[in-house]
Design an enzyme around this catalytic site. Structure first.
Site, short mmCIF file in Angstrom:
data_model
loop_
_atom_site.label_atom_id
_atom_site.label_comp_id
_atom_site.label_asym_id
_atom_site.label_seq_id
_atom_site.Cartn_x
_atom_site.Cartn_y
_atom_site.Cartn_z
N ALA A 95 40.82 -1.01 13.66
CA ALA A 95 40.65 -1.79 14.89
C ALA A 95 41.83 -1.66 15.84
O ALA A 95 41.82 -2.27 16.91
CB ALA A 95 40.39 -3.25 14.53
N GLY A 96 42.85 -0.89 15.45
CA GLY A 96 43.99 -0.70 16.37
C GLY A 96 44.71 -1.99 16.69
O GLY A 96 45.10 -2.22 17.84
N LEU A 97 44.93 -2.80 15.67
CA LEU A 97 45.43 -4.16 15.92
C LEU A 97 46.95 -4.28 15.93
O LEU A 97 47.47 -5.32 16.33
CB LEU A 97 44.87 -5.11 14.84
CG LEU A 97 43.35 -5.25 14.84
CD1 LEU A 97 42.89 -6.07 13.64
CD2 LEU A 97 42.88 -5.91 16.13
N SER A 98 47.66 -3.25 15.46
CA SER A 98 49.10 -3.42 15.24
C SER A 98 49.93 -2.64 16.25
O SER A 98 50.22 -1.46 16.05
CB SER A 98 49.47 -2.95 13.83
OG SER A 98 49.24 -3.97 12.91
N ALA A 101 50.09 4.82 13.67
CA ALA A 101 48.84 5.27 13.03
C ALA A 101 47.70 4.31 13.39
O ALA A 101 46.58 4.76 13.68
CB ALA A 101 49.01 5.35 11.52
N SER A 102 47.97 3.02 13.38
CA SER A 102 46.94 2.04 13.72
C SER A 102 46.44 2.27 15.14
O SER A 102 45.22 2.27 15.41
CB SER A 102 47.51 0.62 13.56
OG SER A 102 46.85 -0.32 14.37
N GLU A 120 57.95 -10.79 7.30
CA GLU A 120 56.93 -9.81 6.87
C GLU A 120 57.12 -9.41 5.41
O GLU A 120 56.61 -8.39 4.96
CB GLU A 120 56.96 -8.59 7.79
CG GLU A 120 56.77 -8.96 9.27
CD GLU A 120 55.37 -8.67 9.85
OE1 GLU A 120 54.71 -7.77 9.35
OE2 GLU A 120 54.96 -9.38 10.80
N ARG A 142 59.51 -7.32 14.05
CA ARG A 142 58.66 -8.30 13.36
C ARG A 142 59.44 -9.25 12.44
O ARG A 142 58.97 -10.34 12.11
CB ARG A 142 57.61 -7.58 12.52
CG ARG A 142 56.62 -6.76 13.34
CD ARG A 142 55.36 -6.58 12.51
NE ARG A 142 54.61 -5.39 12.82
CZ ARG A 142 53.53 -5.01 12.15
NH1 ARG A 142 53.11 -5.71 11.11
NH2 ARG A 142 52.87 -3.92 12.47
N HIS A 153 58.27 -1.67 10.03
CA HIS A 153 58.89 -2.33 8.88
C HIS A 153 59.99 -1.40 8.37
O HIS A 153 59.86 -0.17 8.46
CB HIS A 153 57.88 -2.53 7.73
CG HIS A 153 56.82 -3.55 8.00
ND1 HIS A 153 55.49 -3.35 7.71
CD2 HIS A 153 56.90 -4.79 8.53
CE1 HIS A 153 54.79 -4.42 8.04
NE2 HIS A 153 55.62 -5.31 8.54
N ASN A 173 45.88 3.62 8.81
CA ASN A 173 46.22 2.34 9.43
C ASN A 173 47.71 2.03 9.25
O ASN A 173 48.15 0.90 9.41
CB ASN A 173 45.39 1.20 8.80
CG ASN A 173 44.39 0.63 9.79
OD1 ASN A 173 44.56 0.77 11.00
ND2 ASN A 173 43.37 -0.04 9.28
N CYS A 200 53.61 0.55 0.91
CA CYS A 200 53.02 -0.63 1.57
C CYS A 200 51.99 -1.30 0.68
O CYS A 200 51.78 -2.51 0.75
CB CYS A 200 52.30 -0.25 2.86
SG CYS A 200 53.32 0.53 4.09
O1 SUG Z 1 51.00 -4.57 9.48
N1 SUG Z 1 48.48 -2.11 9.56
C1 SUG Z 1 49.56 -2.78 8.83
C2 SUG Z 1 50.31 -1.78 7.98
C3 SUG Z 1 51.29 -2.44 7.08
C4 SUG Z 1 52.15 -1.49 6.35
N2 SUG Z 1 53.03 -2.19 5.47
C5 SUG Z 1 54.31 -1.85 5.22
N3 SUG Z 1 54.97 -1.04 5.99
N4 SUG Z 1 54.88 -2.41 4.22
C6 SUG Z 1 50.51 -3.47 9.80
O2 SUG Z 1 50.80 -2.91 10.86
C7 SUG Z 1 46.47 -2.06 10.98
C8 SUG Z 1 45.19 -2.83 11.11
C9 SUG Z 1 44.27 -2.25 12.17
O3 SUG Z 1 44.76 -1.76 13.18
O4 SUG Z 1 43.04 -2.35 11.98
C10 SUG Z 1 47.54 -2.84 10.19
O5 SUG Z 1 47.52 -4.05 10.14
#
Ligand code: SUG
Length: 417
Positions: free
Chosen positions: A19-22, A27-28, A163, A195, A231, A342, A348
């Site tokens: 969903a490209g939420l981050s 990558a998201s 986080e 974060r 992170h 994602n 992770c």
């Molecule tokens: O929080 N991706 C997570 C990836 C977390 C990786 N964790 C560590 N690095 N420890 C984040 O960004 C993407 C969800 C989306 O876009 O649908 C997402 O939440």
């Protein structure tokens, strides 16, 4: 009582989607609105757990959270039928799979009361992650219910973003020995959010009863966050006496390295120079989001994603490293492409807890036979694919909920339903 490192992997939930939420997670953003494959994703996660069990490592698992999160939508004055597009995808996110963000863990040898302390992360910076914590807290309180061995804390107030273990490293002579805990926080990240707030890290160190003389706080470099290291575990990882980090991971690496050498003369710092691997290649390949593990037969291995082997500068640097005389002796590859798309690599997907495995609720501990059962439920219940518009389909909501329920019944975790 034998303390061991146990890796708890988040089982990838049936709502896994792109969903490209981050913001700040490249990558998201890049894969936003692609069609996801929840079944294949979850089976990749199971295979990673199997791979690590076969190395002789202790393996646990955390369960998917309820998605769609109807309670969260109700608290926002809506429901899954009527949720606006601005919040709907967040209610479906399977982001709890990235267990490194579930909590920060201080093992028993480091804490004042001799118990292993866990503080659940508030994840307040990203809306889709901010509603994980109540269900994560309930799950960790069940998994680590033995109060003679564990103390599970609710998150620090959302005033300060936290986080979890993704921004925390522990260096020690061996897992069961007292460690030096390093909390890494963000100050600035260029266009991207930082974060982890230092005040959240300081609060956790106090709540866990850590020895202030053996606790370090280090800022991430702004350059690293701006390059997509949302992170710290995207640019650094530690295990026992080894810190494996990119040259540009920290704002003041000189001070951090000097403090580590003073507190732990046996520390070995394996630094990857930017001239060999750019931050861009480190972030794209997730070189540092490897699991750095101590093998039962001795020596350390890096458990890397396929993408590290496919990035020429990274693979060639790794080949040179293992040909040398350093502490990391083996490179092992796992396929977690669905999660990687994602922004979630092998590290992770897991939360490290140093504890006596017999003190953990055994329903959360994995062996091959149990993983066969988990894989069976995934194969028969997880959706094969999810396109963005499918999140409007009531039949899919029911399938997600029934899939999770089937897993919980299989593992006798009914009280979490
Ligand atoms: O929080 N991706 C997570 C990836 C977390 C990786 N964790 C560590 N690095 N420890 C984040 O960004 C993407 C969800 C989306 O876009 O649908 C997402 O939440």
């Amino acid at each position: 009582m034998t303390l061991r490192e146990i890796n708890f992997d988040g089982i990838i939930g049936p709502s896994h989607n792109y969903a490209g939420l981050s913001q700040g997670n490249l990558a998201s953003a890049r894969n936003a609105r692609l069609v996801s494959q929840p079944r294949a994703a979850a089976l990749q996660g199971v295979e990673k757990m199997r791979h690590n069990l076969r190395l002789g490592l202790a393996q646990g698992a955390f369960m998917p959270l309820p998605r769609p999160n109807r309670g969260w939508l109700a608290a926002l004055g809506t429901d899954v039928e009527n949720a606006p597009d601005s919040i709907r995808p967040a209610a479906f996110s399977a982001s709890a799979m990235w267990a490194a963000n579930a909590a920060t863990v201080s093992p028993a040898p480091d804490t004042a009361d001799g118990r292993c302390h866990l503080t659940v992360a508030n994840l307040r910076t990203m809306p889709h992650r901010s509603h994980e914590w109540p269900d994560t807290l309930a799950q960790l309180r069940l998994a680590f219910a033995d109060e003679s061995a564990f103390a599970v804390h609710a998150p620090v107030p959302g005033t300060f973003g936290d986080e979890g273990a993704a921004n925390h490293m522990r260096l020690c002579a061996s897992h069961g020995a007292p460690g030096v805990e390093v909390f890494v926080y963000g100050e600035r990240g260029g266009a991207f959010p930082a974060r982890q707030h230092v005040e959240a890290s300081r609060a956790i160190a106090r709540l866990h009863g850590l020895d202030a003389d053996r606790t370090l706080f280090a800022a991430q470099s702004e350059e690293a966050i701006a390059a997509g290291a949302f992170h710290n575990d995207v640019v650094a990882v530690a295990n026992e006496n080894v810190l494996f980090a990119h040259e540009l991971a920290f704002a003041d690496k000189g001070a951090l390295y000097a403090d580590l050498r003073r507190l732990m003369p046996e520390v070995e710092i394996v630094e990857v120079p930017a001239s060999a691997v750019s931050l861009a290649d480190a972030v794209a390949s997730y070189l540092f989001n490897a699991q750095l593990v101590s093998l039962p037969e001795g020596g350390m291995a890096l458990i890397l994603p396929e993408e590290a082997r496919e990035t020429p500068a990274v693979w060639s640097w790794l080949q040179d490293m293992v040909a040398g005389n350093g502490p990391i002796r083996q490179l092992l590859i796992v396929d977690v492409r669905q999660s990687m798309s994602n922004g979630g690599g092998p590290a992770c997907l897991r939360l490290r807890v140093v504890a006596d495995p017999s003190s953990v609720d055994q329903r959360f501990m994995m062996d091959e036979a149990k993983l066969d059962r988990v894989a069976g439920v995934i194969a028969s219940h997880w959706p094969e694919q999810i396109a963005p518009e499918d999140l409007r389909d009531p039949a899919l909501w029911r399938q997600m909920e029934q899939a999770r329920e089937a897993l919980f019944r299989e593992l006798r975790l009914n009280e979490l339903l």
